[in-house]
Design a protein around this motif. Structure first.
Motif, PDB file in Angstrom:
ATOM      1  N   LYS A 148       0.828  -1.204   0.000  1.00 49.62           N
ATOM      2  CA  LYS A 148       0.000   0.000   0.000  1.00 49.62           C
ATOM      3  C   LYS A 148       0.860   1.251   0.000  1.00 49.62           C
ATOM      4  N   ASP A 151      -2.470   3.884  -3.259  1.00 45.35           N
ATOM      5  CA  ASP A 151      -3.344   2.799  -3.697  1.00 45.35           C
ATOM      6  C   ASP A 151      -2.923   1.484  -3.046  1.00 45.35           C
ATOM      7  N   HIS A 152      -3.836   0.542  -2.981  1.00 40.80           N
ATOM      8  CA  HIS A 152      -3.476  -0.843  -2.695  1.00 40.80           C
ATOM      9  C   HIS A 152      -2.890  -1.462  -3.968  1.00 40.80           C
ATOM     10  N   ASN A 176     -10.247   0.859  -0.826  1.00 36.73           N
ATOM     11  CA  ASN A 176      -9.371   2.023  -0.900  1.00 36.73           C
ATOM     12  C   ASN A 176     -10.148   3.153  -1.570  1.00 36.73           C
ATOM     13  N   VAL A 180      -7.085   0.535  -6.657  1.00 38.82           N
ATOM     14  CA  VAL A 180      -6.433  -0.753  -6.413  1.00 38.82           C
ATOM     15  C   VAL A 180      -5.708  -1.164  -7.687  1.00 38.82           C
TER      16      VAL A 180
END
Length: 269
Positions: A148, A151-152, A176, A180
């Motif tokens: 992370k 963003d993831h 999120n 992602v």
């Protein structure tokens, strides 16, 4: 009611109907934020970029980006599209453009070889985090690891795994607020890694090509592969190609690509 010029540009591609389309709107002075957001919503593209001339000594223009849902802090393809418009449609005379942004600092775009443009962006390395059941449920497949930054980012073993992900967008919205990323090594020996990017909270279920995601992808793959020059491919339906360089000492990611003008017109607001 006033008239404003608008361009639509396909970025990170050499062909029309490829890469990621962005709208670009030059302004003499800033419109109010609600109007900027309404224009972006009306365009219904992943990003609309607005720019004005800057009075700062270290910048030529001030640049902002809006998705259909919100203003965002960093966008690669719309920056490339804006630079393409300035260089090719508005006859910018220097070899480099300097953009002042609200959160990402000064971003530069330089003319490269042929029609390529090179973007200088801040690196955003991700930190390893625990893989949540919620993320696995949203993606429908178990990743190897999750990281992370803004963003993831979920890592998968193969490009085939990335391609078969069909996320539940409602569930992904809860993971999120920004987006992602999913990524894996490329099956193409000429390409180092592939990715896809989802930002349903911003009205962009899947983004065709995402420069800002590569601010996290490039540091990760540079470390994993032990190289600082990488070829990237975003394997969305439209697809896009990025040539990337990672400068870990300076904390910068350099991305280069091309763009094609699709439309020039006027809007009345």
């Amino acid at each position: 009611m006033n008239e404003y010029t608008i361009f639509q540009v396909d970025a990170f591609t050499t062909r029309l109907f490829g890469g990621n389309p962005a709208a670009v709107v030059p302004l003499a002075d800033w419109l109010d934020e609600a109007t900027l957001q309404n224009i972006a919503q009306e365009n219904n593209l992943s990003e609309t970029a607005f720019f004005t001339r800057s009075d700062q000594d270290d910048a030529d223009f001030h640049l902002r980006w809006f998705t259909p849902g919100a203003e965002i802090d960093l966008c690669g393809h719309a920056t490339l599209a804006t630079a393409h418009v300035l260089f090719n449609e508005l006859d910018w005379y220097e070899e480099t453009l300097r953009f002042s942004t609200q959160e990402a600092g000064i971003l530069t775009v330089s003319r490269g070889e042929g029609s390529r443009l090179s973007l200088d962006f801040p690196a955003r390395p991700g930190a390893a985090i625990e893989t949540s059941h919620e993320l696995v449920d949203a993606l429908g497949i178990q990743p190897l690891a999750v990281y992370k930054a803004r963003d993831h980012m979920a890592l998968f073993a193969t490009e085939a795994d990335v391609l078969k992900v069909t996320p539940d967008m409602d569930k992904l919205c809860r993971i999120n607020p920004d987006g992602v990323i999913i990524t894996a090594p490329s099956q193409d020996p000429e390409v180092d890694f592939v990715s896809r990017f989802f930002a349903p909270n911003h009205g962009v279920p899947e983004d065709p090509v995402t420069g800002s995601a590569h601010c996290t992808l490039v540091p990760f793959w540079a470390d994993k592969l032990g190289k600082t020059t990488l070829e990237a491919r975003q394997v969305s339906a439209r697809g896009g190609e990025l040539s990337c360089i990672y400068d870990g000492d300076q904390g910068r990611v350099y991305m280069s690509g091309q763009a094609v003008t699709y439309l020039k017109g006027a809007i009345f607001v």
